[in-house]
Design an enzyme around this catalytic site. Structure first.
Site, PDB file in Angstrom:
ATOM      1  N   HIS A  37       0.843  -1.198   0.000  1.00 52.32           N
ATOM      2  CA  HIS A  37       0.000   0.000   0.000  1.00 52.32           C
ATOM      3  C   HIS A  37       0.879   1.250   0.000  1.00 52.32           C
ATOM      4  O   HIS A  37       1.865   1.324   0.728  1.00 52.32           O
ATOM      5  CB  HIS A  37      -0.892  -0.023   1.247  1.00 52.32           C
ATOM      6  N   HIS A  82       1.211  11.300  -1.357  1.00 56.66           N
ATOM      7  CA  HIS A  82       0.275  10.828  -0.338  1.00 56.66           C
ATOM      8  C   HIS A  82      -0.684  11.958   0.017  1.00 56.66           C
ATOM      9  O   HIS A  82      -0.313  12.875   0.751  1.00 56.66           O
ATOM     10  CB  HIS A  82       1.033  10.363   0.901  1.00 56.66           C
TER      11      HIS A  82
END
Length: 307
Positions: free
Chosen positions: A50, A96
């Site tokens: 992930h 992110h």
């Protein structure tokens, strides 16, 4: 002339027979295991990372979800790389939430590293699952880094979309064809098919909920799209535990509990809880934070019947 014609015919016959009796070279070990070569891509469980780009060994880097870089993740057995893309100064980066929070660099640089691994490991099938929250253009922003890195040349294009879970080629067939990279995008590829190797994720893969804070990982079908039924999809379990910082609603990954979260028992239990939605099948993808911690690959091998 007759002699020459006879000789040409004889040579053609020999070549034909020779071609018929000499088999083409085929992969005998696929993703590290001979047992996987004859197994459909849709019937294999792969270890996933992930936010694979968001790596740092700094424990104060709260936006990180991995501790080790892309080559190290692949060396640990990761065969699905997940990442989130944002446009930064007109160029696609993996970031992110925001590139101000964590900028993992350009997509092209990332894919160059992936290509290096694939070149050095010709018997590996790899899945790339990327998110496209800003709706970046497939032909203008996504396709160029895939072309420049050479990944586009390795990407599999199905004969039609969507592909049922049971209709995917075997790992051996993908490797033998030279098209051994499967590329999924969560948004955009469902409406824009101008880049045929970028596949619409949710038409073929459903996911469990993400940003989970419950260590028991209760299973449910969180994101899916038709026309295929749930059991005809592949599926991915988001097996990463998060903490709600001071009950503020800010969710961050939890490296301290990663040894337990990434244990065989926790992963296998999560998978077992999801089988009710998949006609008893194990997940196709197990997505983890901090893949260097725990025993994720052991769990995946067990789910594949290899342990």
């Amino acid at each position: 002339m007759r002699v020459a014609s006879f000789l040409l015919t004889a040579v053609a016959l020999v070549a034909s027979v020779h071609g018929a009796i000499v088999p083409s070279k085929r992969a005998t070990v696929c993703n590290g295991h001979a047992e996987l070569c004859n197994r459909s891509y849709g019937n294999v469980t792969f270890l996933g990372a992930h936010d694979s780009f968001a790596f740092s060994d700094d424990p104060l880097a709260l936006a990180r979800d991995q501790e080790v870089d892309i080559p190290s993740q692949l060396g640990l057995g990761v065969r699905l790389l997940q990442a989130q893309a944002h446009v930064n100064d007109g160029v696609l980066h993996f970031c992110h939430t925001s590139c101000l929070l964590f900028d993992g660099g350009t997509v092209e640089d990332y894919l160059n590293k992936v290509h290096d691994f694939l070149t050095a490991n010709p018997n590996e099938v790899l899945t790339l699952l990327f998110t496209n929250p800003e709706g970046a253009s497939l032909p203008d922003l996504w396709d160029p880094p895939f072309q420049a890195s050479g990944i586009a040349d390795l990407a599999y294009v199905p004969p039609s979309i969507p592909v049922k879970q049971s209709d995917w080629p075997t790992l051996g067939e993908l490797i033998d064809s030279g098209k051994r990279v499967i590329v999924f995008l969560d948004a955009g590829a469902d409406t824009d098919r101008s880049v045929p190797y970028i596949l619409p994720e949710f038409e073929m893969v459903w996911e469990t909920p993400f940003s989970v804070t419950d260590p028991t990982f209760p299973c449910s079908v969180d994101r899916i799209s038709g026309p295929l039924g749930t059991t005809d999809h592949m599926y991915m379990i988001n097996h990463s535990l998060n903490k709600n910082v001071f009950d503020s609603g800010i969710i961050v990954s939890d490296p301290l509990d990663a040894p337990t979260t990434n244990s065989v028992s926790s992963i296998v239990a999560n998978a077992a809880g999801c089988e009710q939605f998949a006609a008893g099948r194990a997940p196709n993808f197990v997505l983890l934070d901090f893949v260097n911690i725990g025993h994720g690959l052991d769990a995946v091998n067990q789910l594949n019947g290899l342990a």
